[in-house]
Write an enzyme that holds these catalytic residues in place. Structure first.
Site, PDB file in Angstrom:
ATOM      1  CD  GLN A 163     -24.353 -13.139  12.487  1.00 42.38           C
ATOM      2  OE1 GLN A 163     -23.164 -13.326  12.723  1.00 42.38           O
ATOM      3  NE2 GLN A 163     -24.863 -13.249  11.275  1.00 42.38           N
ATOM      4  CG  ASP A 313     -26.749  -8.024   5.929  1.00 40.68           C
ATOM      5  OD1 ASP A 313     -25.570  -8.015   6.309  1.00 40.68           O
ATOM      6  OD2 ASP A 313     -27.615  -8.770   6.442  1.00 40.68           O
ATOM      7  NE  ARG A 344     -21.086  -8.344   2.371  1.00 34.19           N
ATOM      8  CZ  ARG A 344     -22.138  -8.897   2.950  1.00 34.19           C
ATOM      9  NH1 ARG A 344     -22.836  -8.210   3.846  1.00 34.19           N
ATOM     10  NH2 ARG A 344     -22.528 -10.118   2.632  1.00 34.19           N
ATOM     11  NE  ARG A 386     -26.640  -9.712   2.674  1.00 34.19           N
ATOM     12  CZ  ARG A 386     -27.843 -10.298   2.619  1.00 34.19           C
ATOM     13  NH1 ARG A 386     -28.650 -10.065   1.604  1.00 34.19           N
ATOM     14  NH2 ARG A 386     -28.246 -11.110   3.589  1.00 34.19           N
TER      15      ARG A 386
HETATM   16  C1  S3P Z   1     -27.889 -11.420  11.038  1.00 39.63           C
HETATM   17  C2  S3P Z   1     -27.283 -10.333  11.590  1.00 39.63           C
HETATM   18  C3  S3P Z   1     -26.333  -9.469  10.876  1.00 39.63           C
HETATM   19  C4  S3P Z   1     -26.389  -9.668   9.363  1.00 39.63           C
HETATM   20  C5  S3P Z   1     -26.505 -11.105   8.964  1.00 39.63           C
HETATM   21  C6  S3P Z   1     -27.697 -11.781   9.623  1.00 39.63           C
HETATM   22  C7  S3P Z   1     -28.808 -12.219  11.875  1.00 39.63           C
HETATM   23  O1  S3P Z   1     -25.036  -9.744  11.365  1.00 39.63           O
HETATM   24  O2  S3P Z   1     -25.246  -9.097   8.758  1.00 39.63           O
HETATM   25  O3  S3P Z   1     -26.651 -11.183   7.543  1.00 39.63           O
HETATM   26  O4  S3P Z   1     -29.596 -13.005  11.335  1.00 39.63           O
HETATM   27  O5  S3P Z   1     -28.744 -12.076  13.100  1.00 39.63           O
HETATM   28  P1  S3P Z   1     -24.503  -8.980  12.684  1.00 39.63           P
HETATM   29  O6  S3P Z   1     -25.621  -8.949  13.618  1.00 39.63           O
HETATM   30  O7  S3P Z   1     -23.354  -9.768  13.211  1.00 39.63           O
HETATM   31  O8  S3P Z   1     -24.096  -7.616  12.174  1.00 39.63           O
END
Ligand code: S3P
Length: 427
Positions: A163, A313, A344, A386
């Protein structure tokens, strides 16, 4: 709040196509909104999080028609929204969209539900500020004031987060020159693959593949794509198949990107019999079928370092598997789990203890001892889809009834979870 009640089942059998990939659907909607011409996204994930992304894009001016399992996107120039953008439960919506808003010279306020309001946004604020954008608020609601004079950066992210990486790359697409981001371990690379599939030049440093970059001013045309199934959703039934006697389950049309399939490494360590076969490629992603049958006794497993982002996840469901492995399984370097839709680490430990398992927690993970005969309990999902699904699977092998409170959270990513469970379960 709705409850889901689960009991021990005799076996689990069948083929299923998990809901479409959440990460890919978010990215397809956002990149479609910023393309030079209209796009069509087939088989999007029609669930809460992706609906939040579509609503935010509409509030900015993008025309989106989402009906009959198809999204038609007509890009329009974005205008300052007249309302607060509601990202619902979705961290991906807030963090990725902030990267696109970094280049928009006005203030946008982004907010979310109670769970999202607890999640850290400083991790995207920091690089965006360095690029010249103002971000106020360490947690939602946040105020993003973009600029049409973004500066390029070379940003070393302290967390392995797709992200954060995607946010920086999305902002970098609007800055003059090259913007680079490095993460301590490789996180999922869907943004990079999708951009490359759209013809955008994605840069990699040959001496250090952890650096990835984009060129500002890159443009892309509208596209048509089909979103394949989500490995993270499939994971619940794959682990269930490993635990339920004489099960045989096949997840088809699922994304097999190695940055998502770390759970298969856990299966390898534990000795869970599985087969993963690629059958096609979609949007630069390998897609295929994963089949799991029960084996055992299972060996304990260790998850740390670069394996964590590859199954970030899947830790709650992996912890359920750990209760059936022979000895101490350990998950470390996973402090990120504390800032997901819930904490979690605590939620998993608390729920498993309620079911009779022996669990120790650390600031960055947990140790789970097995094998333990689980007993039914009442588990509160605490708004975390989840957690709800992981404990529903635990309930399939537990004595007595397991009640999941707050099961409506499952709609965030797997709206027909209960239906699929009822279809494949033999009682
Ligand atoms: C996601 C990245 C992950 C994941 C989330 C979706 C994405 O988060 O946990 O469910 O779509 O880029 P992080 O990259 O912050 O760990």
């Amino acid at each position: 709040m709705s409850n889901l009640t689960v009991g021990r089942i005799a076996t689990l059998r069948g083929r299923f196509r998990p809901p479409s990939d959440k990460s890919l659907t978010h990215r397809a909607l956002m990149l479609g909104a910023r393309a030079d011409s209209p796009s069509t996204v087939r088989t999007p994930l029609d669930a809460g999080d992706c609906r939040s992304t579509a609503a935010c894009l509409r509030a900015l001016g993008t025309e989106i028609d989402w009906s009959g399992g198809l999204v038609r996107i007509r890009p329009q120039p974005w205008l300052p929204p007249t309302e607060v953008l509601d990202c619902g439960n979705s961290g991906t919506t807030m963090r990725l969209l902030s990267g696109l808003l970094a280049g928009c010279p006005w203030t946008t306020v982004l907010d979310g539900d109670a769970s999202l309001r607890r999640r850290p946004m400083g991790r995207i604020a920091e690089p965006l500020r360095r690029m010249g954008c103002s971000v106020e608020g360490e947690r939602p609601p946040i105020r993003v004031t973009g600029t049409d004079r973004l500066q390029t950066i070379r940003y070393e992210s302290p967390v392995a987060s797709a992200q954060v990486k995607s946010c920086v790359l999305f902002a970098g697409l609007q800055a003059p020159g090259e913007t680079w981001v490095r993460e301590p371990h490789r996180s999922r690379d869907h943004t990079e693959r999708m951009l490359a599939a759209l013809g955008v030049n994605v840069l990699r440093a040959p001496e250090d593949p952890l650096w990835v970059g984009v060129e500002g001013g890159s443009r892309w045309s509208g596209f048509e794509l089909s979103v394949p199934g989500d490995f993270s959703s499939a994971a619940f039934f794959l682990v269930a198949a490993a635990l339920v006697p004489e099960a045989e389950v096949a997840a088809c049309e699922v994304v097999l990107n190695e940055h998502r399939t770390g759970l298969l490494e856990v299966f390898r360590q534990a000795g869970v019999p599985f087969d993963a076969e690629q059958t096609s490629t979609e949007v630069g992603e390998p897609v295929g079928t994963v089949t799991v049958t029960p084996g055992g006794p299972y060996r304990p497993f260790q998850v740390s370092g670069g394996l964590v982002p590859r199954m970030v996840d899947e830790v709650p469901i992996a912890a359920v598997l750990a209760t059936q492995c022979d000895g101490w399984s350990e998950i470390r370097d996973a402090e990120e789990l504390r800032v997901k839709e819930s904490d979690r680490i605590e939620k998993v430990a608390q729920g498993l203890r309620q079911m009779g398992a022996l669990v120790e927690t650390f600031h960055d993970g947990m140790r789970v001892f097995g094998p333990t005969r689980l007993r039914g309990a009442t588990i509160s999902a605490d708004g975390d889809h989840r957690i709800a699904m992981a404990f529903a699977v635990a309930g399939l092998i537990a004595d007595g009834e397991t009640v999941i409170q707050g099961a409506e959270s499952i709609d965030t990513s797997y709206p027909n979870f209960e239906e699929e469970l009822c279809r494949m379960a033999v009682v």
